[in-house]
Enzyme design. Sequence first.
Site, PDB file in Angstrom:
ATOM      1  N   HIS A  12       3.127  11.129 -15.964  1.00  0.00           N
ATOM      2  CA  HIS A  12       2.815  12.517 -15.590  1.00  0.00           C
ATOM      3  C   HIS A  12       4.024  13.429 -15.828  1.00  0.00           C
ATOM      4  O   HIS A  12       4.280  14.357 -15.060  1.00  0.00           O
ATOM      5  CB  HIS A  12       2.314  12.596 -14.143  1.00  0.00           C
ATOM      6  N   HIS A  59       5.818  16.504  -6.130  1.00  0.00           N
ATOM      7  CA  HIS A  59       7.252  16.626  -6.413  1.00  0.00           C
ATOM      8  C   HIS A  59       7.864  17.761  -5.587  1.00  0.00           C
ATOM      9  O   HIS A  59       8.472  18.686  -6.119  1.00  0.00           O
ATOM     10  CB  HIS A  59       7.475  16.836  -7.902  1.00  0.00           C
ATOM     11  N   HIS A 193      12.412   5.411 -16.182  1.00  0.00           N
ATOM     12  CA  HIS A 193      13.170   6.643 -16.369  1.00  0.00           C
ATOM     13  C   HIS A 193      14.063   6.907 -15.166  1.00  0.00           C
ATOM     14  O   HIS A 193      13.766   6.487 -14.046  1.00  0.00           O
ATOM     15  CB  HIS A 193      12.267   7.851 -16.631  1.00  0.00           C
ATOM     16  N   GLU A 240       7.960   5.021  -9.145  1.00  0.00           N
ATOM     17  CA  GLU A 240       6.598   5.561  -9.224  1.00  0.00           C
ATOM     18  C   GLU A 240       5.592   4.509  -9.676  1.00  0.00           C
ATOM     19  O   GLU A 240       4.375   4.674  -9.468  1.00  0.00           O
ATOM     20  CB  GLU A 240       6.567   6.731 -10.214  1.00  0.00           C
TER      21      GLU A 240
END
Length: 296
Positions: A12, A59, A193, A240
């Site tokens: 995402h 977020h 990441h 995540e």
Amino acid sequence: MAKIIGCIGTSHVPTIALAYDRGRQEDPAWKPLFDGYKPVAQWLEDKKADVLVFIYNDHATTFFFDMYPTFALGVGERFPIADEGAGLRNLPQIKGDVDLQAHIAESLVNDEFDLTIFQNKPIDHGCASPLPLLWKHEPDWPGAIVPIAVNVLQYPLPTPRRCYKLGQAIRRAVESYPKDLNVVIVGTGGLSHQIHGERTGFNNEEWDLEFLELLQNNPQKLLDMTHADYVRLGGAESVEQIMWLAMRGAMPEKINKIHQNYYLATTTAMTVVLFEGDEVSAGADQATAAAAAANA
């Protein structure tokens, strides 16, 4: 009865939304990513998916660290797409199904998941970044979203196993809903990441591909891992991936991979993968064989 017809794992990354909104689908740097979503979008259209249960993280857009829920479920006819600094996006508001959302909320609470319920709140790129790549949306989305936000920002986080159990509870909730609906579970985030600190820009392609293989064939191994394991292997933000375990928990033990696209061109390994339950794929194969025999 409502039924789960498949599941999707997707990154995402917010830059996906920026590239999409700026019409960069044919740019050489972006085309491999956007092309990778086309088979999934076609599958959703062919299967006439009515509902996407979207497991994502906020977020610090709708929730902030002074009150950040572990699990939150949105109930409402519409949800605005958040302006995260680049302006309002040219997309319809996200469509909901209040009866289904309320049913899933009640079922999860009765299954001992203590939810936060939200209404009239904006939904950020955790859901809205990949959504237009999955569904045609002019003049409106073809179906409803059940947004389920998971805390992967502020420790303590739910464990990988707890997320998997959430997926199992979602499956029970969906299958107890009396209306005939084709439901797809979408797990978002990752893969490897890290966007801050000494390891900024870290990726681990070997681990990403191993994770995808384990997700399909041996999810129990992923449930035994700690958050520290995920961070060590994939970078801080790759935690995540536990949201993909919620998606996997909603599926049967055996699943078949229909499509996978892995594209590592930025600081995030951008991925989309589509699975069907083994019994669904077997039924589709039988139907295909029967049609071929009839035309022979």
